[in-house]
Structure formats: C-alpha cells, structure tokens
Design an enzyme around this catalytic site. Structure first.
Site, PDB file in Angstrom:
ATOM      1  N   GLU A 156       0.858  -1.190   0.000  1.00 22.64           N
ATOM      2  CA  GLU A 156       0.000   0.000   0.000  1.00 22.64           C
ATOM      3  C   GLU A 156       0.890   1.234   0.000  1.00 22.64           C
ATOM      4  O   GLU A 156       1.792   1.352   0.835  1.00 22.64           O
ATOM      5  CB  GLU A 156      -0.830   0.055   1.284  1.00 22.64           C
ATOM      6  CG  GLU A 156      -1.921  -0.976   1.402  1.00 22.64           C
ATOM      7  CD  GLU A 156      -2.606  -0.872   2.763  1.00 22.64           C
ATOM      8  OE1 GLU A 156      -3.319   0.125   3.007  1.00 22.64           O
ATOM      9  OE2 GLU A 156      -2.420  -1.771   3.600  1.00 22.64           O
ATOM     10  N   ASP A 178      -6.782   5.821  11.407  1.00 30.03           N
ATOM     11  CA  ASP A 178      -5.472   5.324  11.800  1.00 30.03           C
ATOM     12  C   ASP A 178      -5.156   5.582  13.262  1.00 30.03           C
ATOM     13  O   ASP A 178      -5.571   6.590  13.835  1.00 30.03           O
ATOM     14  CB  ASP A 178      -4.391   5.960  10.920  1.00 30.03           C
ATOM     15  CG  ASP A 178      -4.322   5.288   9.549  1.00 30.03           C
ATOM     16  OD1 ASP A 178      -4.206   4.053   9.524  1.00 30.03           O
ATOM     17  OD2 ASP A 178      -4.413   5.993   8.534  1.00 30.03           O
TER      18      ASP A 178
END
Lengths: 253, 419
Positions: A41, A52
């Site tokens: 990624e 996150d």
C-alpha cells in the site's frame, strides 16, 4: 495481480509516502519486495487520518513535512511499479487529497502508472458505486472495507462493489493494536465469504509471526502495516526489511 | 425545520466515515427521524431546557449602546444566560435524551473552547454517564478554567497532541475513540458539522434559539427584526438563531467568522468568504475547508478557541452559496474592542467567540436606521476568558496576583501532597 481465493497467505505491507522521506521510500519498498512482500500500500499522507492509530498518524504528519503528497505518491508509484513488476501496488488515501486533485484525473493517472487497487477508508460504498464503471474501464480495483459490526445486507453490497479483494477490518477501533483470532473471527470470515469469491485481506492488529500463522489457511492476505512502520521508525528501513524477511520465513506454508 | 436531502444540503454534507461508524450513524438517524416527528418529544426537550437551563433566555435591548452608536436598535439574544454559560447546552441536553433512549452508558465529545465539553460533562454527571472529552493541547492552555470544571464534574479530559492540537484534531481523536467504542458509547458531536445526521440533528436542537427570537421579537418589537447576526465557528449558534427565519427574506442573516490577525494563511478561521475555504471532504462530511492544493487541512488561528476550526457547517456553506446567509468576519482587534464596549456600556461580559458577533453586529447597526432592529446572538458568557482578556489588556495588578496565587497553590500542594 491479486491472489486467488484460498491461495496461500501473502503479506501486504505499507509505505507512507514521505516517511521517513521520499528517497528512503524507494529503498524501503525494494527491501519489502525482496523480503517476500507481495502487495504494497502506498499511503498518501493526510493531515487528519481518522481511521489510523498513532503510529500511522505520526508517520503521516512526519511525511507531510518531508514532501509527501498526492503528486509525490503518483511519482513514486510510477518508479516502483516499473521497477517491481512482481509486486502489486495499491493506492491508499483518505478521500480529500484525491478529491482535491480531481477524482477522474487521479484515477486515470494512478491506473496509467501501474497502480492496481485503491483503499479509501472514508469513502463509503454508496459514494463508490457510481464510480464502478470508471474503475472497471481503467482496471483499478476498489478494495472496500468490511468491519465486525457491518450488517449482512451491507456486507453483500460491499462485496458486490469490491474488486480484487475485500479488506477485512479484524476488530473495532483504529490501526495499530492487537487482535484475537478466535472462533468469533472465523465466523466473521465465514459471514463475509457467503457473499464473495474474492480473496480476503485481513488488517488491523496483525503484528507478529504468530498473527500470520494464525491467519494462514484462514485468509489469503495479511496486512502487516503499523508494526512495520514502527520498525521503520525505530530501526530504519534496512533493518525493518530484514525483520520482515525473517518473519515471513517463520510462516508455515 | 431544516431538513437535509438524504444527508445533503445542496452539494454539502453527506456521510464520509470509516465503515465501522456507519451502523451507529444509521441507528442514530433512525431514532432522530422518528422522534423529531413526535410533537411530544419537542415538548419534552423544551421542558428539560426550561427546568435545567433556564430557557427561554431573554432578548435584551441595548438602549444605551444603540443610542451611542447612532444606528439600529440592537438586541442581544442571551444564550450566555444558559446553565453552563453558552448555547452548547441546548444540543447536549437534546442528545442526552437520545442517549437515554439508546441505553448507552458512556459519552465522548470533542471541544474547542471547552464550552461543549463542559456542557457534555454536566449532562453526563446529571444522567450518571461516563464522559471522555477530547481537547487540543493548545486549547487546554487557552481555556484551562473549563478543563478544571470538566474534571471536577468527573469527566476524563484527554489532551490531543497530534496535528495542530486544536479543535479539528480533537474531532479526529473523538472519531478514533468512537471507532473502538461505538457499541456502548454515544458521540455527542458539538456542532452542526460532521457526518449525517449530526448537522441536521444539532440544528434541530439549536433551533430553539431562533424560535424564541421570533416570538420575543413579535412581542417586544412588534415585528420581525431586520437583521440577525451570529458568530460562526462550526456554526451551531448561528444555525440555531437563523433557522426560524430562512423563509423570511426580509430578515438579513449574517454570520461572522474569525478574521484573526489577517487573512494570510494560518492567521484566521474564515471559510465562507470567497478565496478562503475550498470544497473538500474530511472529518466525515463535505464542506468548505481551509486547505492547501494537496487537500491537506490548513492551520487556523483565532483569539477565540471556539471559532478556531478549519471546516464549517455544511448547512451554512449551502446557505452562503444560495445567498441567504451573508458572510462577514471580525479581526482579533475588532473583537476585543467590541468586547470592551459591551462590558463598559451595557454591563454584560461576552465570550470572545460571541464578541465576533458583536463586532460584526455593531458595524452593521451603525449603518442602519434607528427604527430598525438588529439582533445579535450572544452565544456565551466571558467568565471562561478571564486569562485571555487579562493577556489582551495587561495589568501589573493581575500579574502580581497570579504570582501570589501560584505561590499559595504550590505551598498548599506541598502541604497536602496533592491529596
């Protein structure tokens, strides 16, 4: 290339573009490919990454100070996709940087430099569906997320819109904390498999060889990201790649 | 009543959140849509605000100041007289009713100036809920008195040290908490921003302000006001004050944003004026955000922590686009001047946030006629700003007092060992 259903476990890992800096990204990615990571990624750093945990939040903020951006991500993608044809590169971004660039132009550019998939955590399926013809035409795979609290009819809808693979968020919360891989987790995977033949990429809480071994045979892809970024921060990209190689070596085939 | 089109107001609004939060937002939306159509629910809410927060708040004529400025008759809607000292409690009491119906035992909130955090801590104490309040590290320093009270009330105040360490980062952190706790926790979002149904729901609870202004104006002025002015951070007090007048085009609606030090990048929090905010999608919704060419949210500044925010209500973004709401701004310096003026001429201490509305309103009133009426929504009182005001108007006496108080506090701590 994305794995096929029920293929042996592959590891997906991560680069936050600009962390620790743009030159280091290239070296780190080469290290990941050499260590046996098949999917990578490329995360566009964002000022407000709400899905996150602190490891990736801090990496994003550092990356923004070191030139990380959408344009830098596309430039890096162009280089690494050409250099590592054996690896699959996925663009991971929150929606706003892409929206600001212009979604149509961004998707065209990403596809043209060799990006194969997209992970956009704050873009729900309702908003993605109108873009599916564009993605199919460009050969870009939207990889949507399913979470433990997603209702069945929504899993079905997400499965239908997903291409390449489905990202299975292993537990509630944000990235960067431990997960348990018990019976509940298995029935969660079964719940998703009813609606799809796509391979499943499990992320959130994959932090050790033990986790990888627990996932082997259950799922096709394990996303080993926050822990790798911690290694990168603490030990540098070379040592992080060595640790990755050693860990992948510990996974029973 | 302000209603969205499937979560949207024109092109703004929507619900752009990680998948994990969708079930909770849908549940909240279903419950809210069901309750808002029951007249008994609105009555239950009004009774609560009356019994607990002293509503209706008065509409106060500023006779002396209006004469002095020589223009329109100026009136203040006194949201500063709410329990907790600001309009924020309206929304929180309303969401408290929803929390009780959902049976959740924990609430979380983001806060800028601390008024919303304080209101949430008050509601949690009253309903016996656990409360965690996220507040930017920088805002904690600017509004410590509210932090003090939130902790005394039993809330856990978490300092947010990521990003710009202000309101937007507190909102991010609250969303992260919610992603892990959504099944047992309600997120009491404090303003008309964020993912649907929050903008519409917070606007519904805050609409009590405008409904009261309308009734009071008809009684006290014998007509509707010519203009209503409110400060705009996220936009909840403005939407609250404007909501009842959207269909009365003769009533001018003016939103005053924080002009800060200048309109240079990072020096203000103006998003509605041309050339400032740009359409973007972040923090769960689509609106005008201060951002750079790469789509990174920008830094903001305001003398008032409660206006120091990078986005703005999608409802206001839309109403500005249609021309119904007129955007304006007031600089830090203009705000301090308006603050002093109200205090010295009318004996009312406004919050620095609300003083933006005063600055914009006074300017406008001067250009109007004495037979016209202008209402300014005084969203909060200024007690919390004692340290900021002291800094803006330095005095040796205050500094001396702080030194003596610091010494006393240190001695007391040494004696008791913090017990």
């Amino acid at each position: 290339m994305f794995p096929k259903q029920y293929e042996a476990l592959q590891v997906m890992s991560h680069a936050v573009v600009g962390f620790p800096n743009l030159d280091e990204n290239e070296k780190a990615i080469a290290g990941l490919v050499k260590s046996g990571v098949k999917l990578i990624e490329l995360q566009v750093p964002f000022s407000d990454p709400v899905a996150d945990g602190h490891t990736l939040v801090n990496a994003c903020h550092d990356a923004l100070k070191h030139g990380g951006s959408v344009r830098a991500t596309l430039a890096l993608a162009e280089k690494v996709c050409a250099k590592h044809p054996e690896a699959t590169f996925i663009l991971m971004s929150y929606l706003n940087p892409l929206y600001r660039y212009g979604l149509q132009a961004l998707f065209e550019k990403a596809a043209s430099v060799g990006i194969e998939g997209l992970i956009i955590p704050d873009w729900p399926v309702e908003e993605i569906e109108p873009w599916l013809p564009t993605f199919d035409e460009l050969g870009l795979s939207p990889i949507l997320m399913v979470t433990p609290n997603t209702p069945l009819e929504r899993i079905e809808r997400i499965a239908k819109a997903s291409r390449g693979m489905i990202y299975v968020v292993s537990r509630m919360g944000v990235t960067g904390h431990q997960t348990q891989w018990g019976e509940d987790f298995q029935s969660y995977l079964d719940r998703i498999r009813q609606y799809t033949d796509l391979p499943l990429a499990v992320g959130f809480g994959v932090r050790s060889a033990d986790d990888l071994n627990a996932l082997a045979g259950k799922t096709e892809v394990a996303a080993f990201c926050s822990k790798y970024i911690e290694w990168q921060r603490n030990d540098g990209s070379d040592v992080a790649a060595e640790k990755m190689e050693a860990m992948i070596g510990e996974v029973s085939a | 009543m302000i209603r969205s089109d499937n979560g949207y107001f024109g092109e703004f609004g929507g619900r752009f959140v990680p998948e994990i939060l969708l079930p909770a937002l849908t549940q909240l939306e279903d419950l809210f849509f069901q309750l808002r159509d029951e007249p008994s629910f609105w009555q239950e809410y009004l009774t609560l605000t009356q019994e607990y927060s002293g509503r209706p708040t008065p509409l106060t004529p500023l006779r002396r100041l209006s004469r002095q400025l020589g223009g329109a008759q100026i009136w203040l809607k006194r949201e500063d007289l709410n329990h907790s000292g600001a309009h924020k409690i309206n929304n929180v009491l309303g969401q408290g009713l929803l929390v009780q119906r959902m049976g959740k035992k924990r609430v979380i909130a983001e806060t800028g100036a601390g008024q919303h955090g304080l209101a949430t801590a008050i509601m949690a104490a009253r309903l016996g809920l656990e409360a965690t309040i996220y507040m930017g590290d920088e805002d904690i320093e600017r509004q410590y008195s509210n932090v003090f009270w939130m902790r005394q009330l039993g809330a856990d105040v978490v300092a947010v040290t990521t990003g710009s360490r202000t309101l937007k980062d507190a909102l991010d952190e609250a969303l992260r908490d919610w992603a892990a706790s959504v099944e047992t926790t309600h997120y009491v979002l404090g303003t008309v921003c964020g993912p649907a149904p929050f903008p519409e729901m917070v606007a519904y609870f805050q609409s009590v302000i405008g409904e009261e202004i309308r009734q009071q104006a008809l009684q006290q002025m014998d007509r509707l006001p010519h203009a209503i002015v409110a400060c705009v951070g996220g936009g909840s007090n403005a939407i609250g004050a404007f909501g009842a007048f959207l269909d009365d085009p003769e009533v001018e609606l003016v939103g005053v944003e924080a002009g800060g030090r200048s309109l240079d990048e990072g020096q203000h929090s103006v998003r509605l004026l041309k050339g400032t905010g740009e359409t973007g999608i972040a923090q769960g919704y689509k609106t005008l955000f201060l951002q750079n060419d790469d789509g990174q949210l920008g830094d903001t500044h305001s003398i008032a922590a409660g206006l120091d925010y990078v986005g703005v209500s999608p409802i206001l973004a839309y109403l500005t686009q249609t021309g119904r709401v007129i955007p304006d701004s007031a600089s830090d310096a203009e705000v301090l001047e308006a603050f002093s003026l109200l205090m010295k001429v009318e004996g009312i201490i406004p919050a620095l946030e609300s003083a933006h509305g005063l600055a914009g309103g006074f300017k406008r009133a001067k250009a109007m006629q004495p037979d016209q009426n202008l209402v300014i929504n005084l969203s909060g009182r200024g007690d919390k700003d004692i340290f900021n005001i002291a800094r803006a108007f330095p005095q040796a006496e205050w500094t001396g007092f702080l030194q003596r108080e610091a010494l006393r506090s240190k001695e007391l701590l040494a004696e008791t060992g913090g017990q």
